[in-house]
Write a protein that holds these residues in place. Structure first.
Motif, PDB file in Angstrom:
ATOM      1  N   GLY A   1       0.797  -1.217   0.000  1.00  0.00           N
ATOM      2  CA  GLY A   1       0.000   0.000   0.000  1.00  0.00           C
ATOM      3  C   GLY A   1       0.831   1.270   0.000  1.00  0.00           C
ATOM      4  N   GLY A   2       2.134   1.129   0.191  1.00  0.00           N
ATOM      5  CA  GLY A   2       3.022   2.285   0.249  1.00  0.00           C
ATOM      6  C   GLY A   2       3.560   2.680  -1.108  1.00  0.00           C
ATOM      7  N   ARG A   3       4.017   3.903  -1.166  1.00  0.00           N
ATOM      8  CA  ARG A   3       4.579   4.434  -2.412  1.00  0.00           C
ATOM      9  C   ARG A   3       5.965   3.849  -2.633  1.00  0.00           C
ATOM     10  NH1 ARG A   3       6.131  10.335  -4.376  1.00  0.00           N
ATOM     11  NH2 ARG A   3       5.664   9.990  -6.575  1.00  0.00           N
ATOM     12  N   ILE A   4       6.272   3.560  -3.894  1.00  0.00           N
ATOM     13  CA  ILE A   4       7.612   3.094  -4.244  1.00  0.00           C
ATOM     14  C   ILE A   4       8.304   4.189  -5.044  1.00  0.00           C
ATOM     15  CG2 ILE A   4       6.879   0.674  -4.181  1.00  0.00           C
ATOM     16  CD1 ILE A   4       6.908   0.648  -7.211  1.00  0.00           C
ATOM     17  N   SER A   5       9.584   4.022  -5.259  1.00  0.00           N
ATOM     18  CA  SER A   5      10.370   5.036  -5.961  1.00  0.00           C
ATOM     19  C   SER A   5       9.802   5.334  -7.348  1.00  0.00           C
ATOM     20  CB  SER A   5      11.820   4.574  -6.115  1.00  0.00           C
ATOM     21  OG  SER A   5      12.454   4.499  -4.870  1.00  0.00           O
ATOM     22  N   SER A   6       9.952   6.573  -7.760  1.00  0.00           N
ATOM     23  CA  SER A   6       9.531   6.950  -9.108  1.00  0.00           C
ATOM     24  C   SER A   6      10.466   6.300 -10.122  1.00  0.00           C
ATOM     25  CB  SER A   6       9.583   8.467  -9.275  1.00  0.00           C
ATOM     26  OG  SER A   6      10.932   8.906  -9.300  1.00  0.00           O
ATOM     27  N   VAL A   7      10.035   6.276 -11.365  1.00  0.00           N
ATOM     28  CA  VAL A   7      10.839   5.694 -12.435  1.00  0.00           C
ATOM     29  C   VAL A   7      12.198   6.384 -12.501  1.00  0.00           C
ATOM     30  CG1 VAL A   7      11.012   5.397 -14.942  1.00  0.00           C
ATOM     31  CG2 VAL A   7       8.842   4.936 -13.778  1.00  0.00           C
ATOM     32  N   ARG A   8      12.185   7.712 -12.496  1.00  0.00           N
ATOM     33  CA  ARG A   8      13.451   8.464 -12.594  1.00  0.00           C
ATOM     34  C   ARG A   8      14.348   8.240 -11.394  1.00  0.00           C
ATOM     35  NH1 ARG A   8      12.688  14.385 -15.300  1.00  0.00           N
ATOM     36  NH2 ARG A   8      11.333  13.719 -16.980  1.00  0.00           N
ATOM     37  N   ASP A   9      13.762   8.253 -10.195  1.00  0.00           N
ATOM     38  CA  ASP A   9      14.571   8.058  -8.990  1.00  0.00           C
ATOM     39  C   ASP A   9      15.229   6.679  -8.965  1.00  0.00           C
ATOM     40  OD1 ASP A   9      13.961  10.605  -8.112  1.00  0.00           O
ATOM     41  OD2 ASP A   9      12.454   9.946  -6.646  1.00  0.00           O
ATOM     42  N   LEU A  10      14.444   5.659  -9.280  1.00  0.00           N
ATOM     43  CA  LEU A  10      14.999   4.300  -9.260  1.00  0.00           C
ATOM     44  C   LEU A  10      16.032   4.119 -10.366  1.00  0.00           C
ATOM     45  CD1 LEU A  10      14.943   1.641  -7.743  1.00  0.00           C
ATOM     46  CD2 LEU A  10      13.150   0.865  -9.297  1.00  0.00           C
ATOM     47  N   ALA A  11      15.771   4.685 -11.533  1.00  0.00           N
ATOM     48  CA  ALA A  11      16.746   4.601 -12.629  1.00  0.00           C
ATOM     49  C   ALA A  11      18.063   5.259 -12.222  1.00  0.00           C
ATOM     50  CB  ALA A  11      16.189   5.260 -13.887  1.00  0.00           C
ATOM     51  N   GLY A  12      17.985   6.400 -11.561  1.00  0.00           N
ATOM     52  CA  GLY A  12      19.200   7.069 -11.095  1.00  0.00           C
ATOM     53  C   GLY A  12      19.914   6.269 -10.029  1.00  0.00           C
ATOM     54  N   GLU A  13      19.156   5.714  -9.103  1.00  0.00           N
ATOM     55  CA  GLU A  13      19.743   4.925  -8.013  1.00  0.00           C
ATOM     56  C   GLU A  13      20.449   3.674  -8.546  1.00  0.00           C
ATOM     57  OE1 GLU A  13      18.097   2.155  -4.346  1.00  0.00           O
ATOM     58  OE2 GLU A  13      16.906   3.892  -4.937  1.00  0.00           O
ATOM     59  N   LEU A  14      19.829   3.017  -9.524  1.00  0.00           N
ATOM     60  CA  LEU A  14      20.390   1.775 -10.058  1.00  0.00           C
ATOM     61  C   LEU A  14      21.300   1.994 -11.258  1.00  0.00           C
ATOM     62  CD1 LEU A  14      17.223  -0.520  -9.844  1.00  0.00           C
ATOM     63  CD2 LEU A  14      19.085  -0.282  -8.186  1.00  0.00           C
ATOM     64  N   GLU A  15      21.382   3.235 -11.721  1.00  0.00           N
ATOM     65  CA  GLU A  15      22.210   3.605 -12.857  1.00  0.00           C
ATOM     66  C   GLU A  15      21.815   2.838 -14.125  1.00  0.00           C
ATOM     67  OE1 GLU A  15      26.271   3.176 -11.578  1.00  0.00           O
ATOM     68  OE2 GLU A  15      26.104   4.843 -10.163  1.00  0.00           O
ATOM     69  N   VAL A  16      20.508   2.889 -14.416  1.00  0.00           N
ATOM     70  CA  VAL A  16      19.985   2.263 -15.632  1.00  0.00           C
ATOM     71  C   VAL A  16      19.117   3.279 -16.363  1.00  0.00           C
ATOM     72  CG1 VAL A  16      20.024  -0.084 -14.694  1.00  0.00           C
ATOM     73  CG2 VAL A  16      17.954   1.301 -14.452  1.00  0.00           C
ATOM     74  N   ASN A  17      18.765   2.951 -17.579  1.00  0.00           N
ATOM     75  CA  ASN A  17      17.905   3.799 -18.385  1.00  0.00           C
ATOM     76  C   ASN A  17      16.491   3.810 -17.789  1.00  0.00           C
ATOM     77  OD1 ASN A  17      16.042   4.521 -20.589  1.00  0.00           O
ATOM     78  ND2 ASN A  17      17.880   4.422 -21.878  1.00  0.00           N
ATOM     79  N   PRO A  18      15.850   4.972 -17.697  1.00  0.00           N
ATOM     80  CA  PRO A  18      14.473   5.023 -17.185  1.00  0.00           C
ATOM     81  C   PRO A  18      13.505   4.115 -17.953  1.00  0.00           C
ATOM     82  CG  PRO A  18      15.368   7.235 -17.313  1.00  0.00           C
ATOM     83  CD  PRO A  18      16.375   6.321 -17.966  1.00  0.00           C
ATOM     84  N   ASN A  19      13.763   3.903 -19.247  1.00  0.00           N
ATOM     85  CA  ASN A  19      12.914   2.994 -20.021  1.00  0.00           C
ATOM     86  C   ASN A  19      12.965   1.561 -19.485  1.00  0.00           C
ATOM     87  OD1 ASN A  19      12.049   5.014 -21.782  1.00  0.00           O
ATOM     88  ND2 ASN A  19      13.759   4.659 -23.187  1.00  0.00           N
ATOM     89  N   THR A  20      14.125   1.160 -18.962  1.00  0.00           N
ATOM     90  CA  THR A  20      14.272  -0.173 -18.370  1.00  0.00           C
ATOM     91  C   THR A  20      13.433  -0.277 -17.103  1.00  0.00           C
ATOM     92  OG1 THR A  20      16.514  -0.326 -19.272  1.00  0.00           O
ATOM     93  CG2 THR A  20      15.934  -1.883 -17.525  1.00  0.00           C
TER      94      THR A  20
END
Length: 126
Positions: free
Chosen positions: A29-48
């Motif tokens: 029920g909680g919020r998870i990281s945004s696409v951009r935030d997670l992409a930055g954290e994991l150093e991957v393309n936001p499309n991935t």
């Protein structure tokens, strides 16, 4: 995050998200990281990451509140356990069995080691 060659990156990210939910870091029920935030954290393309989120949405593990973000489903833990168990039994367990066979490891030795593992993981009922 270190990615492995044997599995698609988006599926490895899905495993990471599922682990975060199972560990309670992203509670149901909680919020998870945004696409951009997670992409930055994991150093991957936001499309991935977007592909990962679409995959997890198809499994009903997460959902999107338009304009607000992504959230884990209230029943995410149960759905993750079903998904991961199915994947393990279909993909990984046959490899374990093959290794047992090739190394001539008897199932009783395997069972003994598994029971030893469990005794170190589960709390004592004494």
């Amino acid at each position: 995050m270190e990615f492995k060659d044997k599995q698609s990156i988006y599926l490895q990210i899905a495993d990471f998200i599922c682990e975060q939910i199972l560990l309670g870091k992203w509670p149901p029920g909680g919020r998870i990281s945004s696409v951009r935030d997670l992409a930055g954290e994991l150093e991957v393309n936001p499309n991935t990451v977007m592909r990962t989120y679409e995959f997890l949405q198809s499994k009903d593990i997460i959902f999107n509140k338009r304009g607000i973000g992504y959230f884990s489903a209230e029943n995410a833990v149960g759905l993750i356990l079903i998904y991961r168990k199915e994947r393990f039994l279909e993909n990984e367990l046959p490899e374990v069995f093959k290794t047992l066979y090739l190394l001539k490891i008897d199932i009783s030795e395997f069972q003994s080691r598994y029971e030893q593992f469990l005794s170190g993981v589960t709390p004592s009922t004494n």
